[in-house]
Design an enzyme around this catalytic site. Sequence first.
Site, short mmCIF file in Angstrom:
data_model
loop_
_atom_site.label_atom_id
_atom_site.label_comp_id
_atom_site.label_asym_id
_atom_site.label_seq_id
_atom_site.Cartn_x
_atom_site.Cartn_y
_atom_site.Cartn_z
N HIS A 9 0.83 -1.20 0.00
CA HIS A 9 0.00 0.00 0.00
C HIS A 9 0.87 1.26 0.00
O HIS A 9 2.08 1.18 0.18
CB HIS A 9 -0.98 0.02 1.18
CG HIS A 9 -0.33 0.12 2.53
ND1 HIS A 9 0.27 -0.95 3.15
CD2 HIS A 9 -0.22 1.16 3.38
CE1 HIS A 9 0.73 -0.56 4.33
NE2 HIS A 9 0.45 0.72 4.49
N HIS B 236 0.98 5.48 1.37
CA HIS B 236 0.48 6.58 2.22
C HIS B 236 0.97 7.88 1.60
O HIS B 236 2.15 7.99 1.26
CB HIS B 236 1.07 6.51 3.63
CG HIS B 236 0.58 5.40 4.47
ND1 HIS B 236 -0.52 5.51 5.28
CD2 HIS B 236 1.07 4.16 4.65
CE1 HIS B 236 -0.69 4.38 5.92
NE2 HIS B 236 0.25 3.54 5.55
N TYR C 170 3.56 10.67 11.34
CA TYR C 170 2.83 9.41 11.26
C TYR C 170 3.16 8.67 9.96
O TYR C 170 3.45 7.47 9.95
CB TYR C 170 1.33 9.66 11.38
CG TYR C 170 0.48 8.49 10.95
CD1 TYR C 170 0.30 7.40 11.80
CD2 TYR C 170 -0.13 8.47 9.71
CE1 TYR C 170 -0.48 6.32 11.41
CE2 TYR C 170 -0.91 7.40 9.30
CZ TYR C 170 -1.07 6.32 10.16
OH TYR C 170 -1.84 5.25 9.76
N GLN D 183 5.68 4.90 9.11
CA GLN D 183 4.91 3.72 8.72
C GLN D 183 5.78 2.47 8.57
O GLN D 183 5.37 1.38 8.91
CB GLN D 183 4.14 3.96 7.42
CG GLN D 183 2.92 4.79 7.63
CD GLN D 183 1.98 4.15 8.62
OE1 GLN D 183 1.46 3.07 8.42
NE2 GLN D 183 1.75 4.84 9.74
#
Length: 131
Positions: A61, A63, A124, A128
Amino acid sequence: MSAWNTRATIMSSTAANITWSSAPSTGVLVDGMEVRFRQIAGQVADELSFEVIEMEVMPDHAHMLLEVDPQLGIHKAVKRIKGRTSHDLRQEFPWLKTCIPALWTNSYFVSTVGGAPLPIVKQYIENQKSV
């Protein structure tokens, strides 16, 4: 990154935290694809005049923290990044075509960042890979 973007008669601060998954969620974003994904996403941002504040590419994935002009819209920015990265990565890494029908799922998560300080959201996303 500035606190406000100004264009013609619009002043805005539209930061969005966006996440989406690869279609088989099995970790195909490997072997140099992360670097190439970053380059392609940066090109799309330049072409459409939005800012990639932070980005982290995981094997299954991605971000992103984007600052997008409201006239462009978050959906159009995400759609263009997903479309271009899927097209280009499948061209440059032909084995992707044989193992998966599409690189990305049709869906994505988006959350505007109005209530959270941008440095916190940026941290944040940066962290990850260590989660």
